[in-house]
Motif scaffolding. Sequence first.
Motif, PDB file in Angstrom:
ATOM      1  N   TRP A  91       0.812  -1.225   0.000  1.00 49.22           N
ATOM      2  CA  TRP A  91       0.000   0.000   0.000  1.00 49.22           C
ATOM      3  C   TRP A  91       0.839   1.266   0.000  1.00 49.22           C
ATOM      4  CZ3 TRP A  91      -0.376   4.080   3.367  1.00 49.22           C
ATOM      5  CH2 TRP A  91       0.231   3.936   4.608  1.00 49.22           C
ATOM      6  N   LYS A 114       1.663   3.335 -10.476  1.00 50.07           N
ATOM      7  CA  LYS A 114       1.245   3.314  -9.067  1.00 50.07           C
ATOM      8  C   LYS A 114       1.316   4.724  -8.509  1.00 50.07           C
ATOM      9  CE  LYS A 114       2.027   0.617  -4.866  1.00 50.07           C
ATOM     10  NZ  LYS A 114       2.123   1.653  -3.855  1.00 50.07           N
ATOM     11  N   SER A 117      -2.595   7.129  -3.074  1.00 49.51           N
ATOM     12  CA  SER A 117      -3.980   7.617  -3.001  1.00 49.51           C
ATOM     13  C   SER A 117      -4.413   7.855  -1.560  1.00 49.51           C
ATOM     14  CB  SER A 117      -4.930   6.624  -3.659  1.00 49.51           C
ATOM     15  OG  SER A 117      -4.997   5.441  -2.871  1.00 49.51           O
ATOM     16  N   CYS A 119      -5.592   5.828   0.439  1.00 51.10           N
ATOM     17  CA  CYS A 119      -6.787   5.055   0.782  1.00 51.10           C
ATOM     18  C   CYS A 119      -6.452   3.817   1.607  1.00 51.10           C
ATOM     19  CB  CYS A 119      -7.550   4.664  -0.483  1.00 51.10           C
ATOM     20  SG  CYS A 119      -6.694   3.464  -1.525  1.00 51.10           S
ATOM     21  N   SER A 123      -2.672   1.593  -5.177  1.00 49.11           N
ATOM     22  CA  SER A 123      -3.524   2.176  -6.217  1.00 49.11           C
ATOM     23  C   SER A 123      -2.715   2.446  -7.474  1.00 49.11           C
ATOM     24  CB  SER A 123      -4.145   3.482  -5.713  1.00 49.11           C
ATOM     25  OG  SER A 123      -4.975   3.236  -4.604  1.00 49.11           O
ATOM     26  N   GLY A 164      -9.085   8.836  -9.895  1.00 48.53           N
ATOM     27  CA  GLY A 164      -7.633   8.756  -9.972  1.00 48.53           C
ATOM     28  C   GLY A 164      -7.016   9.950 -10.689  1.00 48.53           C
ATOM     29  N   ARG A 171      -8.682   4.928 -10.667  1.00 48.29           N
ATOM     30  CA  ARG A 171      -7.954   4.433  -9.494  1.00 48.29           C
ATOM     31  C   ARG A 171      -8.275   2.952  -9.340  1.00 48.29           C
ATOM     32  NH1 ARG A 171      -9.525   4.104  -3.805  1.00 48.29           N
ATOM     33  NH2 ARG A 171     -11.309   5.416  -4.351  1.00 48.29           N
ATOM     34  N   TYR A 172      -7.308   2.127  -9.688  1.00 48.78           N
ATOM     35  CA  TYR A 172      -7.414   0.694  -9.461  1.00 48.78           C
ATOM     36  C   TYR A 172      -6.986   0.482  -8.016  1.00 48.78           C
ATOM     37  CZ  TYR A 172      -7.479   0.103 -14.559  1.00 48.78           C
ATOM     38  OH  TYR A 172      -7.791   0.157 -15.894  1.00 48.78           O
ATOM     39  N   CYS A 173      -7.941   0.246  -7.138  1.00 49.50           N
ATOM     40  CA  CYS A 173      -7.693   0.075  -5.709  1.00 49.50           C
ATOM     41  C   CYS A 173      -7.580  -1.430  -5.451  1.00 49.50           C
ATOM     42  CB  CYS A 173      -8.847   0.703  -4.930  1.00 49.50           C
ATOM     43  SG  CYS A 173      -8.637   0.699  -3.153  1.00 49.50           S
TER      44      CYS A 173
END
Length: 186
Positions: A91, A114, A117, A119, A123, A164, A171-173
């Motif tokens: 992360w 990458k 983010s 979160c 991401s 994103g 945003r590919y979480c």
Amino acid sequence: MKTKNHFLRILFLLQLFMFNVSAQTTNKQNNTKKSTSMESPIKKPGNPFYSNTDATKLNLTDAEWKKVLPEDVYEVTRHADTERPFTGKYWNTDEKGTYYCAACGNKLFRSGAKFSSSCGWPSFFEQDNKNSVVYKTDNSLGMERTESLCGRCGGHLGHLFDDGPAPTGKRYCMNSIALDFIPDTK
């Protein structure tokens, strides 16, 4: 703040070291081979379907996946479980390299896509290629979201959001547990 980042990097390196030690095979394969070789740099002897080079679609039963995947990877990739935020190994990393599906070895993302983010999950703003990640509508938890799945094995990776950065606005979480990482060779 600097001390916290230093601590997190040490913690990450320790986790990465422990992962690599536990994943070594008896013939001590070199995990730092260039990913362009025809052989998979990551070896998972208990998983005959894992390959960093084979793009053949997999269609296995749930029981077959349960036999070859560690329980935590199985629960996330096959049953869409989610790791807790800020707990996954990737992360908060910024090392250069390539991310692969932890279930089947499919190439998913490059580190250049990458971003931070905040979160709590790794991401990315774009996938490696148009076939590496596929999508389906996810209406679980009373929300409408876009689920991101491995394009090779259909394993749950995480979700796709429209918040994103440029150039994609995506945003590919992703769940760290659903990813393997091979650093670029120097």
